[in-house]
Write a protein that holds these residues in place. Structure first.
Motif, PDB file in Angstrom:
ATOM      1  N   ASP A  42      38.278  30.765 -89.775  1.00  0.00           N
ATOM      2  CA  ASP A  42      38.260  29.305 -89.755  1.00  0.00           C
ATOM      3  C   ASP A  42      37.190  28.802 -89.475  1.00  0.00           C
ATOM      4  OD1 ASP A  42      39.301  26.966 -89.182  1.00  0.00           O
ATOM      5  OD2 ASP A  42      40.235  27.212 -87.378  1.00  0.00           O
ATOM      6  N   PRO A  43      36.526  27.916 -90.313  1.00  0.00           N
ATOM      7  CA  PRO A  43      35.250  27.336 -90.135  1.00  0.00           C
ATOM      8  C   PRO A  43      35.372  26.187 -89.128  1.00  0.00           C
ATOM      9  CG  PRO A  43      36.438  26.171 -92.067  1.00  0.00           C
ATOM     10  CD  PRO A  43      37.189  27.520 -91.639  1.00  0.00           C
ATOM     11  N   VAL A  44      36.592  25.745 -88.770  1.00  0.00           N
ATOM     12  CA  VAL A  44      36.423  24.636 -87.519  1.00  0.00           C
ATOM     13  C   VAL A  44      36.030  25.359 -86.239  1.00  0.00           C
ATOM     14  CG1 VAL A  44      38.061  23.120 -86.296  1.00  0.00           C
ATOM     15  CG2 VAL A  44      38.100  23.250 -88.634  1.00  0.00           C
ATOM     16  N   ALA A  45      36.642  26.549 -86.048  1.00  0.00           N
ATOM     17  CA  ALA A  45      36.477  27.424 -84.900  1.00  0.00           C
ATOM     18  C   ALA A  45      35.022  27.926 -84.816  1.00  0.00           C
ATOM     19  CB  ALA A  45      37.346  28.700 -84.844  1.00  0.00           C
ATOM     20  N   VAL A  46      34.446  28.550 -85.993  1.00  0.00           N
ATOM     21  CA  VAL A  46      33.098  28.882 -86.181  1.00  0.00           C
ATOM     22  C   VAL A  46      32.349  27.445 -85.899  1.00  0.00           C
ATOM     23  CG1 VAL A  46      31.452  29.506 -87.680  1.00  0.00           C
ATOM     24  CG2 VAL A  46      33.676  30.669 -87.748  1.00  0.00           C
ATOM     25  N   ASP A  47      32.261  26.574 -86.303  1.00  0.00           N
ATOM     26  CA  ASP A  47      31.691  25.217 -86.206  1.00  0.00           C
ATOM     27  C   ASP A  47      31.576  24.889 -84.540  1.00  0.00           C
ATOM     28  OD1 ASP A  47      29.781  23.190 -87.338  1.00  0.00           O
ATOM     29  OD2 ASP A  47      31.299  21.940 -86.457  1.00  0.00           O
ATOM     30  N   ALA A  48      32.814  24.944 -83.965  1.00  0.00           N
ATOM     31  CA  ALA A  48      32.820  24.499 -82.331  1.00  0.00           C
ATOM     32  C   ALA A  48      32.008  25.536 -81.633  1.00  0.00           C
ATOM     33  CB  ALA A  48      34.053  24.469 -82.039  1.00  0.00           C
ATOM     34  N   VAL A  49      32.181  26.735 -82.012  1.00  0.00           N
ATOM     35  CA  VAL A  49      31.449  28.022 -81.189  1.00  0.00           C
ATOM     36  C   VAL A  49      29.796  28.021 -81.379  1.00  0.00           C
ATOM     37  CG1 VAL A  49      31.211  30.575 -81.123  1.00  0.00           C
ATOM     38  CG2 VAL A  49      33.689  29.228 -81.137  1.00  0.00           C
ATOM     39  N   ALA A  50      29.479  27.607 -82.678  1.00  0.00           N
ATOM     40  CA  ALA A  50      28.083  28.135 -82.906  1.00  0.00           C
ATOM     41  C   ALA A  50      27.221  27.154 -82.047  1.00  0.00           C
ATOM     42  CB  ALA A  50      27.896  27.612 -84.522  1.00  0.00           C
ATOM     43  N   GLU A  51      27.495  25.788 -82.235  1.00  0.00           N
ATOM     44  CA  GLU A  51      26.169  25.099 -81.500  1.00  0.00           C
ATOM     45  C   GLU A  51      26.218  25.559 -79.968  1.00  0.00           C
ATOM     46  OE1 GLU A  51      25.650  20.387 -80.548  1.00  0.00           O
ATOM     47  OE2 GLU A  51      27.321  20.931 -81.800  1.00  0.00           O
ATOM     48  N   VAL A  79      22.635  30.703 -90.529  1.00  0.00           N
ATOM     49  CA  VAL A  79      23.623  31.593 -90.266  1.00  0.00           C
ATOM     50  C   VAL A  79      24.990  30.821 -90.239  1.00  0.00           C
ATOM     51  CG1 VAL A  79      24.900  33.060 -88.895  1.00  0.00           C
ATOM     52  CG2 VAL A  79      22.523  33.256 -88.990  1.00  0.00           C
ATOM     53  N   THR A  80      24.895  29.500 -89.558  1.00  0.00           N
ATOM     54  CA  THR A  80      26.189  28.621 -89.290  1.00  0.00           C
ATOM     55  C   THR A  80      26.420  28.016 -90.792  1.00  0.00           C
ATOM     56  OG1 THR A  80      24.650  26.925 -88.687  1.00  0.00           O
ATOM     57  CG2 THR A  80      25.795  28.217 -86.932  1.00  0.00           C
ATOM     58  N   SER A  81      25.367  27.696 -91.529  1.00  0.00           N
ATOM     59  CA  SER A  81      25.528  26.987 -92.778  1.00  0.00           C
ATOM     60  C   SER A  81      26.174  28.128 -93.708  1.00  0.00           C
ATOM     61  CB  SER A  81      24.154  26.679 -93.627  1.00  0.00           C
ATOM     62  OG  SER A  81      24.171  26.320 -94.847  1.00  0.00           O
ATOM     63  N   THR A  82      25.727  29.143 -93.685  1.00  0.00           N
ATOM     64  CA  THR A  82      26.592  30.199 -94.442  1.00  0.00           C
ATOM     65  C   THR A  82      28.170  30.624 -94.253  1.00  0.00           C
ATOM     66  OG1 THR A  82      24.609  31.617 -94.936  1.00  0.00           O
ATOM     67  CG2 THR A  82      26.569  32.844 -95.218  1.00  0.00           C
ATOM     68  N   LEU A  83      28.309  30.438 -92.762  1.00  0.00           N
ATOM     69  CA  LEU A  83      29.564  30.536 -92.326  1.00  0.00           C
ATOM     70  C   LEU A  83      30.602  29.381 -92.695  1.00  0.00           C
ATOM     71  CD1 LEU A  83      28.971  31.931 -88.723  1.00  0.00           C
ATOM     72  CD2 LEU A  83      29.997  33.351 -90.596  1.00  0.00           C
ATOM     73  N   TRP A  98      31.129  38.928 -85.599  1.00  0.00           N
ATOM     74  CA  TRP A  98      31.815  38.453 -84.408  1.00  0.00           C
ATOM     75  C   TRP A  98      32.319  37.008 -84.508  1.00  0.00           C
ATOM     76  CZ3 TRP A  98      33.926  41.954 -81.989  1.00  0.00           C
ATOM     77  CH2 TRP A  98      34.375  41.743 -80.772  1.00  0.00           C
ATOM     78  N   ALA A  99      31.750  36.047 -85.481  1.00  0.00           N
ATOM     79  CA  ALA A  99      31.953  34.878 -85.795  1.00  0.00           C
ATOM     80  C   ALA A  99      33.145  34.543 -86.652  1.00  0.00           C
ATOM     81  CB  ALA A  99      30.731  34.097 -86.183  1.00  0.00           C
ATOM     82  N   GLY A 100      33.848  35.799 -87.311  1.00  0.00           N
ATOM     83  CA  GLY A 100      34.803  35.712 -88.118  1.00  0.00           C
ATOM     84  C   GLY A 100      36.184  35.411 -87.619  1.00  0.00           C
ATOM     85  N   MET A 101      36.358  34.252 -86.930  1.00  0.00           N
ATOM     86  CA  MET A 101      37.429  33.893 -86.018  1.00  0.00           C
ATOM     87  C   MET A 101      38.682  33.391 -86.903  1.00  0.00           C
ATOM     88  SD  MET A 101      35.340  32.090 -83.303  1.00  0.00           S
ATOM     89  CE  MET A 101      33.656  33.044 -82.295  1.00  0.00           C
ATOM     90  N   ARG A 102      39.708  33.863 -86.528  1.00  0.00           N
ATOM     91  CA  ARG A 102      40.927  33.176 -87.049  1.00  0.00           C
ATOM     92  C   ARG A 102      41.435  32.106 -86.509  1.00  0.00           C
ATOM     93  NH1 ARG A 102      38.293  37.411 -89.637  1.00  0.00           N
ATOM     94  NH2 ARG A 102      39.492  38.192 -91.447  1.00  0.00           N
ATOM     95  N   GLY A 103      41.979  31.056 -87.059  1.00  0.00           N
ATOM     96  CA  GLY A 103      42.340  29.954 -86.469  1.00  0.00           C
ATOM     97  C   GLY A 103      43.488  29.162 -86.971  1.00  0.00           C
ATOM     98  N   LEU A 104      43.116  28.062 -87.449  1.00  0.00           N
ATOM     99  CA  LEU A 104      43.974  26.859 -87.823  1.00  0.00           C
ATOM    100  C   LEU A 104      44.795  27.328 -89.352  1.00  0.00           C
ATOM    101  CD1 LEU A 104      45.515  24.052 -87.523  1.00  0.00           C
ATOM    102  CD2 LEU A 104      43.745  23.258 -88.722  1.00  0.00           C
TER     103      LEU A 104
END
Length: 511
Positions: free
Chosen positions: A125-134, A142-146, A345-351
């Protein structure tokens, strides 16, 4: 009234959770999952149900739009190999592995039911990754690729999910040939629909002077594009993403549009995610009552599938990093083992996982309907909560610090564009006016990272033409950054960071 109370409670809880997460330095999607899990212990939670066929059209379009508006065609072109490798191939491989495990662990679900569950669990879920990355300081490359991966991986999952669900409901076998045809048609048709809708919306936006109307268009358009694409069996996900990028790239958006739009879509993203997580908590509570004695088995299946998804992602990212090294591709990730670990580790499942599971009709396989919600929540705990809480420690151990070089380079580029503008206009300005503008530019750009608002004290002693020259210089810098944003390999996050500062300076200068 019960539904209204439940929705109000969920949105209020989301705001509180986000505030707590910001205060504690913890990612708010992780806290929402914990809140949803904790809600299971609360008795007599009101039943908040949405028809399964409306889950995806309600939640996906606005969230995809909020993410896609932060990228550009230049970034997409430079990340094309990432889209193919991570958004398509990795998703299909993950679905294949999870399908095999589900057939073994849940034989009552059957092959079609196993594919349905695996497709729901496959995309990060990119929403979860974006919230965690910052908060944890993941490097922008890395966050751009994610983020790019997350924009398109939902399409592969949803097409596979729909194929499996159709076979499950019809009681027929899965056709690989039919699935490939559906995927190709869904992708091609969606691209066409997205380009047409985005271009038409850009034309409309350029011819409407009311900023409220322009923002309202961006709210209505995601739903219209998604529903229209799905009506012709195209991918609503791809259509929304393409339309958002095309509109953002083509429309003549001003500082007011970007600042107000950013605040608006940030709010939408937060509230929609919170309501979705709250709904999964309510659904899981109902599912636990239905599962009964099979609860522990469903939780065990969720743990196994969550760990398998992490393992598959690690192996594929490691192979992808080797390919990036051989091609000497410096603008993508991963490039080394440390980045492989962070991205795994940032491959988080979400919405998307939650929405797909909630959209499974009640009259499907009893095994799948009763256990899917529990399995999904456990997978979220394994792939989001644990990584989200441990990422800060992992980042400290790996020492993936990021320099400010992209921002500094872009600031210099903006400064040069503003200086050229003043030099071109100096023949039409008085000498003291030109000198005042140059001094103002030097003060503002030399302290660019520390100054967010233009001071108005100079306006009392400078003439009207000096103020116009300042605005013109800032707009020249702004135009240069907008060109940089569309260049191949552009660091869109860095561009938007500098552009945000310029937008604030332009608005303050106009006042």
């Amino acid at each position: 009234m019960t539904i209204l109370i439940a929705l109000t409670t969920l949105t209020l809880a989301t705001v509180v959770v986000v505030a707590i997460g910001d205060r504690l330095g913890l990612p708010w999607p992780v806290l929402l999952v914990l809140l949803a899990a904790g809600g299971l212990a609360v008795p007599q939670i009101p039943d908040l149900t949405v028809p399964p066929e409306l889950i995806l059209p309600i939640f996906l379009p606005p969230l995809l739009w909020a993410l896609a508006r932060r990228t550009s065609w230049g970034a997409i072109k430079s990340q094309l190999s990432t889209i193919i490798s991570l958004s398509v191939l990795l998703v299909f491989i993950t679905i294949a592995v999870l399908t095999g495990l589900t057939v073994w662990l849940l034989p009552g679900a059957g092959l079609a039911g196993s594919i349905v569950l695996a497709a729901a669990l496959a995309p990060p879920d990119p929403v979860a990754v974006d919230a965690v990355a910052e908060p944890v300081g993941i490097p922008r490359r890395v966050t751009s690729t994610l983020s790019t991966e997350g924009l398109f991986n939902d399409a592969a999952s949803i097409v596979t999910f729909n194929l499996g669900l159709a076979a499950l409901l019809a009681g027929s076998e899965i056709s690989v040939e039919e699935g490939l045809k559906n995927f190709v048609w869904a992708a091609v048709a969606a691209v066409v629909i997205g380009l047409v809708a985005g271009r038409a919306a850009a034309w409309f936006s350029d011819h409407v002077g009311n900023i409220t109307a322009r923002n309202a268009l961006t709210w209505v358009l995601p739903f219209a594009v998604y529903v229209g694409a799905e009506h012709v069996e195209a991918s609503g996900v791809i259509a929304v993403v393409i339309a958002a990028i095309e509109l953002t790239s083509r429309a003549s958006l001003g500082a007011e549009d970007r600042l107000s739009g950013g605040a608006f879509w940030g709010t939408v993203e937060m509230l929609f995610t919170g309501v979705a997580f709250g709904m999964i908590g309510i659904s899981v509570g109902t599912a636990i009552e239905e599962v009964g004695a099979e609860l522990w088995h469903a939780m065990w299946v969720g743990v196994v599938l969550g760990l398998a998804a992490i393992a598959v992602r690690f192996v594929w990212l490691w192979l992808f990093s080797k390919a990036n090294q051989r091609r000497d591709r410096a603008n993508v990730a991963p490039l080394r083992t440390q980045e492989v670990l962070v991205m795994t580790w940032a491959g988080m499942r979400g919405l998307v996982t939650l929405a797909l599971v909630l959209s499974i009709p009640e009259h499907t396989s009893d095994t799948l309907h009763h256990e899917a919600a529990v399995i999904a929540l456990v997978v979220l705990l394994v792939t989001m909560v644990v990584p989200g809480l441990t990422l800060p420690a992992l980042m400290r151990r790996l020492d993936l610090t990021e320099t400010s070089e992209p921002v500094d380079r872009l600031t210099q580029r903006a400064r040069d564009a503003a200086r050229r503008y003043v030099e071109d206009k100096q023949d039409n300005l008085q000498a003291e006016t030109t000198e005042a503008v140059r001094n103002w530019m030097k003060a503002r750009f030399d302290h660019f990272d520390d100054e967010h608002q233009l001071r108005l004290e100079d306006q009392q002693r400078l003439r009207r033409d000096a103020r116009a020259a300042r605005v013109g210089a800032l707009k020249a810098a702004q135009a240069e950054l907008l060109r940089a944003r569309e260049e191949r390999g552009a660091d869109v996050g860095a561009v938007d960071e500098v552009l945000h500062e310029l937008d604030q300076l332009i608005l303050a200068a106009k006042r």
